[in-house]
Design an enzyme around this catalytic site. Structure first.
Site, mmCIF file in Angstrom:
data_model
loop_
_atom_site.group_PDB
_atom_site.id
_atom_site.type_symbol
_atom_site.label_atom_id
_atom_site.label_comp_id
_atom_site.label_asym_id
_atom_site.label_seq_id
_atom_site.Cartn_x
_atom_site.Cartn_y
_atom_site.Cartn_z
ATOM 1 N N GLY A 12 0.844 -1.193 0.000
ATOM 2 C CA GLY A 12 0.000 0.000 0.000
ATOM 3 C C GLY A 12 0.872 1.233 0.000
ATOM 4 O O GLY A 12 2.065 1.163 0.314
ATOM 5 N N CYS B 240 5.967 0.224 7.848
ATOM 6 C CA CYS B 240 5.568 1.417 7.111
ATOM 7 C C CYS B 240 6.750 1.866 6.250
ATOM 8 O O CYS B 240 7.885 1.898 6.736
ATOM 9 C CB CYS B 240 5.191 2.540 8.084
ATOM 10 S SG CYS B 240 4.646 4.042 7.255
ATOM 11 N N LEU B 241 6.456 2.187 5.002
ATOM 12 C CA LEU B 241 7.549 2.583 4.103
ATOM 13 C C LEU B 241 8.171 3.907 4.530
ATOM 14 O O LEU B 241 9.280 4.231 4.141
ATOM 15 C CB LEU B 241 7.023 2.675 2.662
ATOM 16 C CG LEU B 241 6.538 1.332 2.084
ATOM 17 C CD1 LEU B 241 5.938 1.528 0.710
ATOM 18 C CD2 LEU B 241 7.660 0.309 2.051
ATOM 19 N N HIS C 285 -4.516 1.294 7.415
ATOM 20 C CA HIS C 285 -3.195 1.893 7.573
ATOM 21 C C HIS C 285 -3.033 3.079 6.626
ATOM 22 O O HIS C 285 -2.525 4.142 7.008
ATOM 23 C CB HIS C 285 -2.117 0.823 7.295
ATOM 24 C CG HIS C 285 -0.708 1.311 7.367
ATOM 25 N ND1 HIS C 285 0.154 0.939 8.367
ATOM 26 C CD2 HIS C 285 0.000 2.129 6.545
ATOM 27 C CE1 HIS C 285 1.338 1.535 8.160
ATOM 28 N NE2 HIS C 285 1.265 2.261 7.063
ATOM 29 N N GLU C 286 -3.532 2.906 5.373
ATOM 30 C CA GLU C 286 -3.384 3.985 4.375
ATOM 31 C C GLU C 286 -4.312 5.158 4.667
ATOM 32 O O GLU C 286 -3.904 6.317 4.532
ATOM 33 C CB GLU C 286 -3.663 3.451 2.962
ATOM 34 C CG GLU C 286 -2.784 2.287 2.509
ATOM 35 C CD GLU C 286 -1.313 2.510 2.726
ATOM 36 O OE1 GLU C 286 -0.587 1.526 2.923
ATOM 37 O OE2 GLU C 286 -0.857 3.679 2.764
ATOM 38 N N HIS D 263 -2.886 7.348 7.123
ATOM 39 C CA HIS D 263 -1.902 8.269 6.544
ATOM 40 C C HIS D 263 -2.582 9.542 6.032
ATOM 41 O O HIS D 263 -2.056 10.644 6.177
ATOM 42 C CB HIS D 263 -1.151 7.621 5.360
ATOM 43 C CG HIS D 263 0.072 6.833 5.737
ATOM 44 N ND1 HIS D 263 1.152 7.382 6.384
ATOM 45 C CD2 HIS D 263 0.390 5.539 5.522
ATOM 46 C CE1 HIS D 263 2.081 6.459 6.577
ATOM 47 N NE2 HIS D 263 1.641 5.332 6.066
ATOM 48 N N GLN E 168 2.787 10.214 1.644
ATOM 49 C CA GLN E 168 4.101 9.567 1.761
ATOM 50 C C GLN E 168 5.039 9.952 0.621
ATOM 51 O O GLN E 168 6.259 9.805 0.754
ATOM 52 C CB GLN E 168 3.949 8.041 1.785
ATOM 53 C CG GLN E 168 3.282 7.505 3.052
ATOM 54 C CD GLN E 168 3.226 6.016 3.063
ATOM 55 O OE1 GLN E 168 2.308 5.428 2.476
ATOM 56 N NE2 GLN E 168 4.185 5.374 3.697
#
Ligand code: K2U
Ligand code: ZN
Length: 173
Positions: free
Chosen positions: A46, A95-96, A137-138, A141, A51
């Site tokens: 994702g 998480c990226l 999660h997204e 963000h 991000q």
């Protein structure tokens, strides 16, 4: 299509509430393409627009994990959670924007989400499993929330300090 640099925590842009997408412009289409390319390259399942430094309410997902299975890229614009299940799941999230850090996060096991597609149509779907974890999660963000915000303060501070060290080292090159 081009890869976009992924912001690393701590970064004020990762704490902002993003703005709704008001028109399906060529820029939005190009961003969606770049986000999918960046997500697959990371690799991740994702990615949210903030991000990559764009404060718009858009996310990409592809939680297909089976080797050899057809990818299932999804682009969700202005996503909204309309229902959450009583039962919850615990998943060791990463998480990226917080590389190499993992921790257990408890979330509703299933969620209903509505969103605007790139084709201009409105969609509604019930997500479960990794898809449910990922879409929550997204969407977090898009609201300036990171998975470490669910952790105890000491653990969150420890991770933040590690990221600050990583960024200092990267800045030195
Ligand atoms: O938003 C992101 O940073 C992308 C995350 C999304 C994600 C985190 C935790 C659980 C599900 C999705 C990246 O995909 S992190 C890499 C990853 C890959 C497979 C499974 C879990 C996490
Ligand atoms: Zn993340």
């Amino acid at each position: 299509m081009s890869l976009r640099p992924i912001l690393i925590h701590p970064d004020p842009r990762l704490k902002k509430v993003c703005d709704p997408v008001t028109e399906l412009s060529d820029d939005i289409r190009r961003l969606a393409d770049d986000m999918l390319e960046t997500m697959y390259d990371a690799p991740g399942v994702g990615l949210a627009a903030p991000q990559v430094g764009v404060m718009s309410r858009m996310l990409t997902m592809d939680c297909v994990k089976e080797e050899g299975a057809a990818p299932q890229p999804m682009v969700l614009i202005n996503p909204e959670i309309t229902w959450v299940s009583e039962e919850t799941n615990v998943y060791e999230e990463g998480c990226l924007s917080i590389p190499e850090q993992y921790a257990d996060v408890t979330r509703p096991a299933e969620v209903d989400v509505t969103w605007l597609g790139l084709d201009g149509n409105t969609y509604a779907e019930r997500f479960s499993g990794l898809w449910a974890t990922c879409v929550q999660h997204e969407i977090d963000h898009l609201n300036g929330k990171l998975f470490i915000d669910y952790l105890k303060p000491l653990k969150r501070q420890m991770i933040t300090r590690k990221m600050q060290k990583l960024k200092r080292e990267q800045a030195r090159g």
